[in-house]
Write an enzyme that holds these catalytic residues in place. Sequence first.
Site, PDB file in Angstrom:
ATOM      1  N   ASN A   1      -2.740   2.817  -2.998  1.00 20.30           N
ATOM      2  CA  ASN A   1      -3.160   2.710  -4.566  1.00 20.30           C
ATOM      3  C   ASN A   1      -2.582   1.272  -5.035  1.00 20.30           C
ATOM      4  OD1 ASN A   1      -3.564   2.662  -7.139  1.00 20.30           O
ATOM      5  ND2 ASN A   1      -2.015   3.987  -7.711  1.00 20.30           N
TER       6      ASN A   1
ATOM      7  N   LYS B   1      -3.658  -0.028  -7.774  1.00 20.76           N
ATOM      8  CA  LYS B   1      -3.617  -0.245  -9.416  1.00 20.76           C
ATOM      9  C   LYS B   1      -4.403  -1.403  -9.695  1.00 20.76           C
ATOM     10  CE  LYS B   1       0.893   2.076  -8.802  1.00 20.76           C
ATOM     11  NZ  LYS B   1       2.071   2.218  -9.569  1.00 20.76           N
TER      12      LYS B   1
ATOM     13  N   HIS C   1      -2.895  10.541 -11.687  1.00 22.86           N
ATOM     14  CA  HIS C   1      -1.752   9.716 -11.544  1.00 22.86           C
ATOM     15  C   HIS C   1      -0.952   9.522 -12.842  1.00 22.86           C
ATOM     16  CE1 HIS C   1       0.753   6.144 -10.868  1.00 22.86           C
ATOM     17  NE2 HIS C   1       0.579   6.347  -9.300  1.00 22.86           N
TER      18      HIS C   1
ATOM     19  N   GLU D   1       0.626   7.342 -14.296  1.00 24.57           N
ATOM     20  CA  GLU D   1       0.265   6.339 -15.233  1.00 24.57           C
ATOM     21  C   GLU D   1      -0.885   6.680 -16.125  1.00 24.57           C
ATOM     22  OE1 GLU D   1       0.155   3.094 -12.199  1.00 24.57           O
ATOM     23  OE2 GLU D   1       2.228   3.211 -12.081  1.00 24.57           O
TER      24      GLU D   1
ATOM     25  N   GLU E   1       4.419  13.118  -6.573  1.00 18.61           N
ATOM     26  CA  GLU E   1       4.824  12.016  -6.788  1.00 18.61           C
ATOM     27  C   GLU E   1       5.916  11.933  -8.169  1.00 18.61           C
ATOM     28  OE1 GLU E   1       2.313   8.594  -5.578  1.00 18.61           O
ATOM     29  OE2 GLU E   1       1.417   9.025  -7.478  1.00 18.61           O
TER      30      GLU E   1
ATOM     31  N   GLY F   1       7.471   3.021  -8.233  1.00 16.26           N
ATOM     32  CA  GLY F   1       8.041   1.585  -8.642  1.00 16.26           C
ATOM     33  C   GLY F   1       9.279   1.219  -8.613  1.00 16.26           C
TER      34      GLY F   1
ATOM     35  N   SER G   1       8.202   5.020  -4.226  1.00 19.37           N
ATOM     36  CA  SER G   1       9.002   4.267  -3.358  1.00 19.37           C
ATOM     37  C   SER G   1       8.880   4.202  -1.837  1.00 19.37           C
ATOM     38  CB  SER G   1      10.239   4.154  -3.995  1.00 19.37           C
ATOM     39  OG  SER G   1      10.279   3.891  -5.403  1.00 19.37           O
TER      40      SER G   1
HETATM   41  C1  PEP Z   1       2.417   5.152  -7.160  1.00 18.52           C
HETATM   42  O1  PEP Z   1       2.124   4.292  -8.012  1.00 18.52           O
HETATM   43  O2  PEP Z   1       1.539   5.995  -6.896  1.00 18.52           O
HETATM   44  C2  PEP Z   1       3.312   4.666  -6.235  1.00 18.52           C
HETATM   45  C3  PEP Z   1       3.977   5.773  -5.359  1.00 18.52           C
HETATM   46  O3  PEP Z   1       4.145   3.557  -6.378  1.00 18.52           O
HETATM   47  P1  PEP Z   1       5.217   3.010  -5.449  1.00 18.52           P
HETATM   48  O4  PEP Z   1       4.954   3.055  -4.141  1.00 18.52           O
HETATM   49  O5  PEP Z   1       5.384   1.613  -5.788  1.00 18.52           O
HETATM   50  O6  PEP Z   1       6.416   3.679  -6.116  1.00 18.52           O
END
Ligand code: PEP
Length: 251
Positions: free
Chosen positions: A8, A10, A98, A100, A168, A174, A214
């Site tokens: 992703n 973003k 997601h 966000e 997630e 992040g 992460s």
């Molecule tokens: C995400 O935004 O879906 C995500 C998993 O980000 P990251 O891998 O940076 O934690």
Amino acid sequence: MRTLIAANWKMHGNLSWVQKPAEFRALFPANQAKGDKNIDMLLCPPAHMLEAMARASEGLDISIGTQNCHDQSSGAYTGELSADMVAETGANYVILGHSERRAIFGDTDDWVASKTSAAQKAGLTPIICVGESRAEREAGHAEEVVGSQIAGSIPMDADGDNLVIAYEPVWAIGTGLTPTIEDIAIIHDHVRGCLTTRFGAKTADKIQILYGGSVKPSNAKEILALKDVAGALIGGAGLDMESLAAIAAAV
Ligand code: PEP
């Protein structure tokens, strides 16, 4: 079950990034890497590069997805793209709900369910994201929260044969933090149970459940080895093709 490695991006990147699918394939050749035939690769760029990315990925065996779509097919929805519009670009996946989107743009379970319905009707495969906040985990409510998001975000008319779920944990996105391997296994098992209740075991057992939060080359092997983890949704590490290839190689 096949493994889905999804990046992703973003709101990162520009049109020069259409070279990245080829860059990825140079690092992780489709016909050479061990086990590669069981891996599906997916890149989810910002909407302005969907069509160019879909074209650039043809023949490279890499799918393209978007990061959201609207639930209505057309209308006065400034700034939005319908599922049919996304499909017209050549994309075939859409990330929905997601954290966000839920936190910043007000996506609710109900809305995610409507978007899922629209996406499936347009021939897209929805990846529904669920996950608890840090406070919810610390209060011991992770399973309850995830179960309720699954129940609310999957529409009544959902096609269980064309659906992906991504677990997630919000606090892991992040941040460099991840749940323990045991905690990931517990939630994935719980998600499988929720899907079994909803669709029956025959369909539920075929639904890919991804882990996101992460994921990086150093932890991918351990996470992706878990029984109910059928891939990863990757943010930061998915912007760099070397890291992404290393994660795919860990499958
Ligand atoms: C995400 O935004 O879906 C995500 C998993 O980000 P990251 O891998 O940076 O934690």
